[in-house]
Design a protein around this motif. Structure first.
Motif, PDB file in Angstrom:
ATOM      1  N   ARG A  24     -41.416  -8.551  13.556  1.00  0.00           N
ATOM      2  CA  ARG A  24     -39.975  -8.858  13.541  1.00  0.00           C
ATOM      3  C   ARG A  24     -39.161  -7.605  13.267  1.00  0.00           C
ATOM      4  N   ALA A  25     -39.617  -6.774  12.341  1.00  0.00           N
ATOM      5  CA  ALA A  25     -38.891  -5.543  12.018  1.00  0.00           C
ATOM      6  C   ALA A  25     -38.785  -4.649  13.247  1.00  0.00           C
ATOM      7  N   VAL A  26     -39.860  -4.543  13.994  1.00  0.00           N
ATOM      8  CA  VAL A  26     -39.842  -3.730  15.215  1.00  0.00           C
ATOM      9  C   VAL A  26     -38.885  -4.345  16.232  1.00  0.00           C
ATOM     10  N   GLN A  27     -38.899  -5.670  16.354  1.00  0.00           N
ATOM     11  CA  GLN A  27     -37.992  -6.338  17.282  1.00  0.00           C
ATOM     12  C   GLN A  27     -36.539  -6.093  16.883  1.00  0.00           C
ATOM     13  N   ILE A  28     -36.243  -6.211  15.599  1.00  0.00           N
ATOM     14  CA  ILE A  28     -34.869  -6.021  15.126  1.00  0.00           C
ATOM     15  C   ILE A  28     -34.430  -4.579  15.337  1.00  0.00           C
ATOM     16  N   TRP A  32     -31.103  -3.673  17.300  1.00  0.00           N
ATOM     17  CA  TRP A  32     -30.080  -3.442  16.275  1.00  0.00           C
ATOM     18  C   TRP A  32     -28.785  -2.893  16.872  1.00  0.00           C
ATOM     19  N   GLU A  33     -28.882  -1.905  17.741  1.00  0.00           N
ATOM     20  CA  GLU A  33     -27.683  -1.320  18.352  1.00  0.00           C
ATOM     21  C   GLU A  33     -26.948  -2.356  19.200  1.00  0.00           C
ATOM     22  N   GLU A  34     -27.676  -3.142  19.951  1.00  0.00           N
ATOM     23  CA  GLU A  34     -27.068  -4.184  20.780  1.00  0.00           C
ATOM     24  C   GLU A  34     -26.384  -5.251  19.921  1.00  0.00           C
ATOM     25  N   VAL A  35     -27.006  -5.607  18.810  1.00  0.00           N
ATOM     26  CA  VAL A  35     -26.479  -6.671  17.945  1.00  0.00           C
ATOM     27  C   VAL A  35     -25.300  -6.185  17.110  1.00  0.00           C
ATOM     28  N   PRO A  72     -23.129 -12.911   6.609  1.00  0.00           N
ATOM     29  CA  PRO A  72     -23.373 -14.141   7.386  1.00  0.00           C
ATOM     30  C   PRO A  72     -23.414 -13.885   8.895  1.00  0.00           C
ATOM     31  N   LYS A  73     -22.560 -12.991   9.366  1.00  0.00           N
ATOM     32  CA  LYS A  73     -22.515 -12.670  10.793  1.00  0.00           C
ATOM     33  C   LYS A  73     -23.781 -11.920  11.214  1.00  0.00           C
ATOM     34  N   ILE A  74     -24.283 -11.035  10.357  1.00  0.00           N
ATOM     35  CA  ILE A  74     -25.517 -10.302  10.655  1.00  0.00           C
ATOM     36  C   ILE A  74     -26.677 -11.281  10.790  1.00  0.00           C
ATOM     37  N   ILE A  75     -26.789 -12.204   9.851  1.00  0.00           N
ATOM     38  CA  ILE A  75     -27.858 -13.207   9.899  1.00  0.00           C
ATOM     39  C   ILE A  75     -27.768 -14.010  11.190  1.00  0.00           C
ATOM     40  N   GLU A  80     -29.966 -15.199  16.370  1.00  0.00           N
ATOM     41  CA  GLU A  80     -29.658 -15.565  17.754  1.00  0.00           C
ATOM     42  C   GLU A  80     -30.393 -14.648  18.732  1.00  0.00           C
ATOM     43  N   ALA A  81     -30.420 -13.353  18.435  1.00  0.00           N
ATOM     44  CA  ALA A  81     -31.094 -12.401  19.314  1.00  0.00           C
ATOM     45  C   ALA A  81     -32.607 -12.620  19.333  1.00  0.00           C
ATOM     46  N   LEU A  82     -33.166 -13.019  18.186  1.00  0.00           N
ATOM     47  CA  LEU A  82     -34.611 -13.265  18.104  1.00  0.00           C
ATOM     48  C   LEU A  82     -34.993 -14.673  18.552  1.00  0.00           C
ATOM     49  N   ARG A  83     -33.994 -15.515  18.741  1.00  0.00           N
ATOM     50  CA  ARG A  83     -34.185 -16.910  19.164  1.00  0.00           C
ATOM     51  C   ARG A  83     -35.020 -17.714  18.169  1.00  0.00           C
ATOM     52  N   GLU A  84     -34.878 -17.386  16.902  1.00  0.00           N
ATOM     53  CA  GLU A  84     -35.520 -18.145  15.830  1.00  0.00           C
ATOM     54  C   GLU A  84     -34.832 -17.809  14.514  1.00  0.00           C
ATOM     55  N   LYS A  85     -35.022 -18.650  13.526  1.00  0.00           N
ATOM     56  CA  LYS A  85     -34.418 -18.408  12.222  1.00  0.00           C
ATOM     57  C   LYS A  85     -35.353 -17.497  11.403  1.00  0.00           C
ATOM     58  N   ALA A  86     -35.310 -16.236  11.729  1.00  0.00           N
ATOM     59  CA  ALA A  86     -36.197 -15.254  11.111  1.00  0.00           C
ATOM     60  C   ALA A  86     -35.606 -14.665   9.832  1.00  0.00           C
TER      61      ALA A  86
END
Length: 93
Positions: A24-28, A32-35, A72-75, A80-86
């Motif tokens: 997950r850390a690698v995915q984020i 990160w720049e896009e989000v 809250p917006k970051i979460i 949303e970007a990961l498509r799961e509540k990570a």
């Protein structure tokens, strides 16, 4: 023994192993720049996930303050970007 699709078997393995948070850390890091945008990404030193908590490290005091207000917006955006509540919490350091 039941047959599994390769993708399902990999998901099952990741869910049971300790590799999930590292993945997950690698995915984020990759999104990160896009989000969060180029400016925030440029001044973010490190991103880490421990037990569904996202740790964001930056040396810029003004950015720290801004990110605290945006928790809250970051979460929401990361999940949303990961498509799961990570991510359930964000800590800014």
């Amino acid at each position: 023994m039941a047959q599994l699709q390769l993708g399902d078997a990999l998901k099952d393995f990741l869910n049971k192993s300790n590799l999930r948070s590292g993945l997950r850390a690698v995915q984020i890091e990759s999104i990160w720049e896009e989000v969060m945008g180029k400016t925030i990404a440029r001044y973010t030193d490190k991103i880490q996930i421990i037990n569904n908590t996202l740790f964001v490290y930056t040396a810029v005091a003004a950015l720290k303050q801004e990110l605290v207000y945006q928790k809250p917006k970051i979460i929401e955006r990361v999940n949303e970007a990961l498509r799961e509540k990570a991510i359930t919490d964000v800590i800014i350091k």
